[in-house]
Motif scaffolding. Structure first.
Motif, PDB file in Angstrom:
ATOM      1  N   ILE A 208      -6.727   4.380   0.459  1.00 28.09           N
ATOM      2  CA  ILE A 208      -5.421   3.728   0.493  1.00 28.09           C
ATOM      3  C   ILE A 208      -5.237   3.003  -0.838  1.00 28.09           C
ATOM      4  O   ILE A 208      -6.151   2.348  -1.328  1.00 28.09           O
ATOM      5  CB  ILE A 208      -5.284   2.759   1.687  1.00 28.09           C
TER       6      ILE A 208
ATOM      7  N   VAL B 256      -1.243   6.501   0.916  1.00 25.72           N
ATOM      8  CA  VAL B 256      -2.334   6.519   1.892  1.00 25.72           C
ATOM      9  C   VAL B 256      -2.669   7.965   2.237  1.00 25.72           C
ATOM     10  O   VAL B 256      -1.785   8.773   2.492  1.00 25.72           O
ATOM     11  CB  VAL B 256      -1.980   5.712   3.159  1.00 25.72           C
TER      12      VAL B 256
ATOM     13  N   TYR C 181      -7.516   1.066  -5.326  1.00 26.15           N
ATOM     14  CA  TYR C 181      -7.588   1.754  -4.049  1.00 26.15           C
ATOM     15  C   TYR C 181      -8.845   1.307  -3.304  1.00 26.15           C
ATOM     16  O   TYR C 181      -9.830   0.861  -3.910  1.00 26.15           O
ATOM     17  CB  TYR C 181      -7.571   3.278  -4.208  1.00 26.15           C
TER      18      TYR C 181
ATOM     19  N   PHE D 131       0.894  -1.150   0.000  1.00 22.34           N
ATOM     20  CA  PHE D 131       0.000   0.000   0.000  1.00 22.34           C
ATOM     21  C   PHE D 131       0.937   1.205   0.000  1.00 22.34           C
ATOM     22  O   PHE D 131       1.495   1.588   1.024  1.00 22.34           O
ATOM     23  CB  PHE D 131      -0.921  -0.010   1.217  1.00 22.34           C
TER      24      PHE D 131
ATOM     25  N   ALA E 219      -4.744   4.061   6.673  1.00 19.55           N
ATOM     26  CA  ALA E 219      -4.819   5.462   6.240  1.00 19.55           C
ATOM     27  C   ALA E 219      -4.176   6.408   7.241  1.00 19.55           C
ATOM     28  O   ALA E 219      -3.709   7.497   6.872  1.00 19.55           O
ATOM     29  CB  ALA E 219      -6.271   5.855   6.004  1.00 19.55           C
TER      30      ALA E 219
END
Length: 232
Positions: free
Chosen positions: A76, A70, A134, A67, A195
């Motif tokens: 994310i 963010v 996402y 990831f 996040a």
């Protein structure tokens, strides 16, 4: 001629029977991270995106990707192939697999919190990245907030969508601009945790957040019973 018509009819009925039998099962996707697991299902209304994601996941492509972007209160993002071997601080987000997926917009599918949607560049067809996606976090909206969204997009937000955005939140200004193709049915809190992680000026987390993605075929009734997800 009559025999030929009967044969076509038999084949059509047989095909319909197979399709109906297949529809009783679905693919449960699990995205595992150090902050917990998220279970997802993908929408039949976006068949190209669903098939592509399942193919990559079953091949193990996503395992070890990060990831890499963010933004708390927004989303994310992950799935960049370049992130597998990225060094700390390397800019990410430009990696691709050499092809795109045609946009599959659907009025019923919108950016409520927890949906998975396809990232893309600024191509005029709004075709999706083959691998980057996402998970929407967004924010909870009030009725008076939608006027600004509608001015920005030039589109009214449907009343039914507004109620969802006011209850659980999301990202309405992205609707019909990025393809939504699935939803988290368990583990929404993991999106929030990821996040909120510290990050650099490019929104890359200061500490890597790798993922592992697995797929399990299950009966839809079992998915509903275990996760509470209602199929339309």
């Amino acid at each position: 001629m009559k025999k030929y018509f009967i044969l076509l009819l038999v084949l059509a009925i047989a095909h319909a029977g197979v399709a109906q039998k297949k529809s009783k099962k679905d693919h449960l996707i699990t995205i595992s991270t150090q902050f917990g697991d998220m279970q997802l299902v993908l929408f039949d209304e976006t068949p190209k995106h669903k098939a592509n994601f399942l193919k990559l996941a079953e091949e193990g492509f996503y395992n070890g990707t990060l990831f890499h972007r963010v933004i708390d209160g927004f989303m994310i993002q992950g799935g960049d192939p370049d992130s597998k071997k990225a060094k700390p601080g390397d800019p990410l987000g430009e990696g691709d697999l050499g092809y795109t997926i045609p946009a599959e917009f659907n009025d019923k599918l919108f950016h409520k919190k927890g949906v998975i949607a396809a990232a893309r560049d600024n191509n005029p067809q709004k075709a999706s990245s083959a691998s980057q996606f996402y998970l929407a976090q967004g924010k909870v909206f009030k009725e008076e907030d939608f006027a600004a969204v509608e001015r920005r997009t030039g589109r009214p937000v449907p009343a039914a969508h507004k109620e969802v955005y006011k209850k659980i939140g999301g990202i309405p200004h992205l609707d019909q601009n990025y393809t939504v193709y699935g939803i988290v049915i368990k583990g929404l809190e993991v999106i929030d945790k990821i996040a909120q992680q510290p990050k650099d000026s490019r929104d890359r987390p200061s500490k890597d957040i790798p993922m592992k993605v697995s797929v399990k075929k299950m009966r839809k009734k079992k998915i509903t019973k275990q996760y509470g997800y209602q199929y339309s």
